[in-house]
Write a protein that holds these residues in place. Structure first.
Motif, PDB file in Angstrom:
ATOM      1  N   TYR A  61       1.052  -0.986  -0.093  1.00  0.00           N
ATOM      2  CA  TYR A  61      -0.092  -0.167  -0.141  1.00  0.00           C
ATOM      3  C   TYR A  61       0.963   1.147  -0.084  1.00  0.00           C
ATOM      4  O   TYR A  61       2.163   1.131   0.379  1.00  0.00           O
ATOM      5  N   ASP A  62       0.269   2.415  -0.246  1.00  0.00           N
ATOM      6  CA  ASP A  62       0.975   3.715  -0.302  1.00  0.00           C
ATOM      7  C   ASP A  62      -0.097   4.803  -0.353  1.00  0.00           C
ATOM      8  O   ASP A  62      -1.044   4.689  -0.506  1.00  0.00           O
ATOM      9  N   VAL A  63       0.853   5.777   0.314  1.00  0.00           N
ATOM     10  CA  VAL A  63      -0.332   7.010   0.575  1.00  0.00           C
ATOM     11  C   VAL A  63       0.494   8.159   0.070  1.00  0.00           C
ATOM     12  O   VAL A  63       1.752   8.482   0.446  1.00  0.00           O
ATOM     13  N   VAL A  64      -0.030   8.965  -1.107  1.00  0.00           N
ATOM     14  CA  VAL A  64       0.405   9.803  -1.879  1.00  0.00           C
ATOM     15  C   VAL A  64      -0.130  11.217  -1.633  1.00  0.00           C
ATOM     16  O   VAL A  64      -0.966  11.592  -2.373  1.00  0.00           O
ATOM     17  N   PRO A  65       0.438  12.263  -0.772  1.00  0.00           N
ATOM     18  CA  PRO A  65      -0.107  13.478  -0.597  1.00  0.00           C
ATOM     19  C   PRO A  65       0.225  14.374  -1.835  1.00  0.00           C
ATOM     20  O   PRO A  65       1.473  14.195  -2.346  1.00  0.00           O
ATOM     21  N   MET A  66      -0.732  15.217  -2.184  1.00  0.00           N
ATOM     22  CA  MET A  66      -0.093  16.071  -3.488  1.00  0.00           C
ATOM     23  C   MET A  66      -0.801  17.525  -3.160  1.00  0.00           C
ATOM     24  O   MET A  66      -1.186  17.742  -1.996  1.00  0.00           O
ATOM     25  N   ASP A  67      -0.300  18.469  -3.896  1.00  0.00           N
ATOM     26  CA  ASP A  67      -0.729  19.995  -3.653  1.00  0.00           C
ATOM     27  C   ASP A  67      -2.255  20.126  -3.575  1.00  0.00           C
ATOM     28  O   ASP A  67      -2.937  19.272  -4.273  1.00  0.00           O
ATOM     29  N   GLY A  68      -2.626  21.114  -3.001  1.00  0.00           N
ATOM     30  CA  GLY A  68      -4.138  21.112  -2.715  1.00  0.00           C
ATOM     31  C   GLY A  68      -4.814  20.552  -1.774  1.00  0.00           C
ATOM     32  O   GLY A  68      -6.120  20.451  -1.794  1.00  0.00           O
ATOM     33  N   GLY A  69      -4.306  19.538  -1.159  1.00  0.00           N
ATOM     34  CA  GLY A  69      -4.874  18.688  -0.149  1.00  0.00           C
ATOM     35  C   GLY A  69      -5.353  17.363  -0.581  1.00  0.00           C
ATOM     36  O   GLY A  69      -6.030  16.723   0.190  1.00  0.00           O
ATOM     37  N   VAL A  70      -5.111  17.215  -1.827  1.00  0.00           N
ATOM     38  CA  VAL A  70      -5.402  16.039  -2.464  1.00  0.00           C
ATOM     39  C   VAL A  70      -4.454  14.775  -2.007  1.00  0.00           C
ATOM     40  O   VAL A  70      -3.109  14.939  -2.086  1.00  0.00           O
ATOM     41  N   ARG A 124       5.181  -0.016  -6.835  1.00  0.00           N
ATOM     42  CA  ARG A 124       5.045   1.228  -5.970  1.00  0.00           C
ATOM     43  C   ARG A 124       5.753   2.426  -6.276  1.00  0.00           C
ATOM     44  O   ARG A 124       5.031   3.515  -6.368  1.00  0.00           O
ATOM     45  N   GLY A 125       7.068   2.463  -6.470  1.00  0.00           N
ATOM     46  CA  GLY A 125       7.635   3.372  -7.015  1.00  0.00           C
ATOM     47  C   GLY A 125       7.128   4.032  -8.358  1.00  0.00           C
ATOM     48  O   GLY A 125       7.155   5.588  -8.404  1.00  0.00           O
ATOM     49  N   ALA A 126       6.880   3.238  -9.179  1.00  0.00           N
ATOM     50  CA  ALA A 126       6.342   3.776 -10.495  1.00  0.00           C
ATOM     51  C   ALA A 126       4.799   4.586 -10.292  1.00  0.00           C
ATOM     52  O   ALA A 126       4.604   5.752 -10.665  1.00  0.00           O
ATOM     53  N   VAL A 127       4.033   3.892  -9.538  1.00  0.00           N
ATOM     54  CA  VAL A 127       2.618   4.567  -9.026  1.00  0.00           C
ATOM     55  C   VAL A 127       2.823   5.922  -8.473  1.00  0.00           C
ATOM     56  O   VAL A 127       2.353   6.925  -8.776  1.00  0.00           O
ATOM     57  N   ARG A 128       3.775   5.969  -7.301  1.00  0.00           N
ATOM     58  CA  ARG A 128       3.997   7.215  -6.799  1.00  0.00           C
ATOM     59  C   ARG A 128       4.647   8.188  -7.674  1.00  0.00           C
ATOM     60  O   ARG A 128       4.313   9.434  -7.730  1.00  0.00           O
ATOM     61  N   ALA A 129       5.548   7.952  -8.497  1.00  0.00           N
ATOM     62  CA  ALA A 129       6.077   8.961  -9.258  1.00  0.00           C
ATOM     63  C   ALA A 129       4.999   9.309 -10.295  1.00  0.00           C
ATOM     64  O   ALA A 129       4.965  10.762 -10.433  1.00  0.00           O
ATOM     65  N   TYR A 130       4.307   8.586 -10.895  1.00  0.00           N
ATOM     66  CA  TYR A 130       3.314   9.170 -11.791  1.00  0.00           C
ATOM     67  C   TYR A 130       2.079  10.038 -11.186  1.00  0.00           C
ATOM     68  O   TYR A 130       1.581  10.819 -11.808  1.00  0.00           O
ATOM     69  N   THR A 131       1.907   9.660  -9.803  1.00  0.00           N
ATOM     70  CA  THR A 131       0.794  10.215  -8.961  1.00  0.00           C
ATOM     71  C   THR A 131       1.498  11.609  -8.827  1.00  0.00           C
ATOM     72  O   THR A 131       0.785  12.648  -9.163  1.00  0.00           O
ATOM     73  N   LEU A 132       2.553  12.019  -8.475  1.00  0.00           N
ATOM     74  CA  LEU A 132       3.133  13.226  -8.053  1.00  0.00           C
ATOM     75  C   LEU A 132       3.473  14.065  -9.431  1.00  0.00           C
ATOM     76  O   LEU A 132       3.652  15.179  -9.275  1.00  0.00           O
ATOM     77  N   GLU A 133       3.420  13.384 -10.557  1.00  0.00           N
ATOM     78  CA  GLU A 133       3.642  14.048 -11.828  1.00  0.00           C
ATOM     79  C   GLU A 133       2.348  14.685 -12.151  1.00  0.00           C
ATOM     80  O   GLU A 133       2.311  15.445 -13.123  1.00  0.00           O
ATOM     81  N   GLY A 134       1.118  14.497 -11.490  1.00  0.00           N
ATOM     82  CA  GLY A 134      -0.078  14.916 -11.734  1.00  0.00           C
ATOM     83  C   GLY A 134      -0.883  14.288 -12.731  1.00  0.00           C
ATOM     84  O   GLY A 134      -1.985  14.790 -13.070  1.00  0.00           O
ATOM     85  N   TYR A 135      -0.611  12.975 -13.146  1.00  0.00           N
ATOM     86  CA  TYR A 135      -1.389  12.183 -13.771  1.00  0.00           C
ATOM     87  C   TYR A 135      -2.766  12.046 -13.132  1.00  0.00           C
ATOM     88  O   TYR A 135      -3.015  11.830 -11.987  1.00  0.00           O
TER      89      TYR A 135
END
Length: 373
Positions: A48-57, A80-91
């Motif tokens: 599992y992973d939790v990925v906080p992003m800008d704007g509280g999302v 896990r690393g790939a999903v986190r990276a794509y998430t932080l890129e804003g996809y």
């Protein structure tokens, strides 16, 4: 010797693949559980992973890699690393899972993997789910029957290239609790199938305390009896929200590809389905598709979709990096394009173009008044 050193090497490796601690997210208290299988030599692929992003999302992700060996552990870390990276890129959630699938296929491991991805707006209390071969998340809400968010599903990662997973967006009441988990939770000694296991989960939630993340996690982990045939992970969060919020708002980044027009239509439909009448919903979805399709022709960079319902009015905006303003042009009977803005002009109550204040592009928007009934 500390507690970690006393654990079997396999268990130490498995725990090292998981977050060391959960982040603090405003409006979304979280808890997680990892329950190892009873076999001491097994290395599970549950994560599992939790990925906080800008704007509280924040993105909540749970996955399961086929196999119980070192190769499964390596693939778990890579995914896990790939999903986190794509998430932080804003996809968008669909794009994250699609790119994870292409990444997975590129590794050529021959293994399948499942994932459940939930993008959560805690204050607005909006959840967007994508499932790739994974069991559906569980949602409990005050004074409501528990349910499974099972409307958006697709094949596991690693089946074929070019797959597109659909999203489902839900607007929930304050205090709702969301749980993502792997299928180890469904197996009572390995005897239950997925459907029977999910019914068992719902029955347990109806009869147990579920008012907080820890209570729901404890109720669910009570279903796992030692020795467990498979690993299990649980990730649980409560959408405290803001009861004074004016209405649901959705903000999403989309790639400048043809599929984004369909994704945008799905997002608007899923967000507003239970909140406006059918005619207004159809109009909003159609005009959103036209704005996104027009923006795709203007730029190769990402688009930003914003949907807001407040004060009896729907406002949809599509931002892109192009400075070129859209124009209403004369369209002939044989023309196959160019009618999008004419539809917006004819069907929207208001529409317009706003330049980006930093000179980075523009936003084309429209508004629809929602009938009082």
């Amino acid at each position: 010797m500390d507690e970690l050193d006393a654990q079997p090497v396999q268990l130490q490796l498995q725990r090292a693949l998981l977050p060391a601690r959960l982040p603090e997210v405003e409006g979304l208290p979280l808890t997680a559980r990892y329950l190892p299988a009873g076999e001491p030599d097994r290395i599970g692929g549950d994560w599992y992973d939790v990925v906080p992003m800008d704007g509280g999302v924040v993105a909540l992700v749970v996955g399961d890699v086929a196999g119980a060996d070192l190769a499964a552990a390596a693939l778990t870390a890579q995914l896990r690393g790939a999903v986190r990276a794509y998430t932080l890129e804003g996809y968008s959630p669909t794009a994250v899972v699609t790119r994870a699938n292409e990444f997975h296929l590129g590794l050529d491991t021959g293994r399948l993997a499942t994932v459940a991805y939930a993008l959560v707006h805690p204050i607005e209390r909006i959840i967007t789910v994508v499932r790739a071969g994974h069991v559906p998340p569980l949602l409990t809400a005050p004074d409501q029957d528990p349910c499974l968010l099972d409307s958006a599903g697709g094949p596991p990662l690693g089946v074929r290239a070019g797959e597109l997973w659909r999203e489902a967006t839900t607007h929930v009441v304050p205090g709702s609790v969301l749980a993502l988990f792997t299928d180890g939770l469904l197996r009572d000694g390995g005897q239950l199938g997925t459907e029977a296991g999910l019914r068992r989960v719902l029955d347990a939630v109806r009869g147990g305390p579920v008012g907080s993340p820890d209570e729901l996690a404890d109720t669910l982990t009570g279903l796992v009896h030692a020795p467990a045939p498979d690993d299990t992970v649980l990730l649980v969060g409560q959408l405290v929200g803001d009861r004074a919020a004016a209405g649901p708002t959705l903000r999403r980044t989309l790639p400048a590809t043809a599929e984004s027009a369909s994704v945008a239509r799905w997002l608007v439909t899923d967000l507003l389905r239970d909140l406006v009448d059918e005619d207004t919903l159809d109009t909003a979805a159609l005009l959103t598709t036209e704005l996104v399709s027009n923006a795709i022709r203007q730029t190769r960079e990402e688009l930003a979709l914003t949907v807001r319902l407040a004060a009896g009015r729907i406002r949809v905006g599509v931002a892109d990096s192009s400075h070129r303003r859209p124009q209403l042009v004369q369209v002939g009977s044989r023309d196959t394009s160019g009618r999008g803005l004419h539809l917006v002009e004819a069907m929207a109550d208001r529409w317009g173009v706003e330049p980006d204040g930093r000179g980075l592009g523009k936003t084309v928007w429209f508004e629809l008044d929602v009938p009082a009934s």
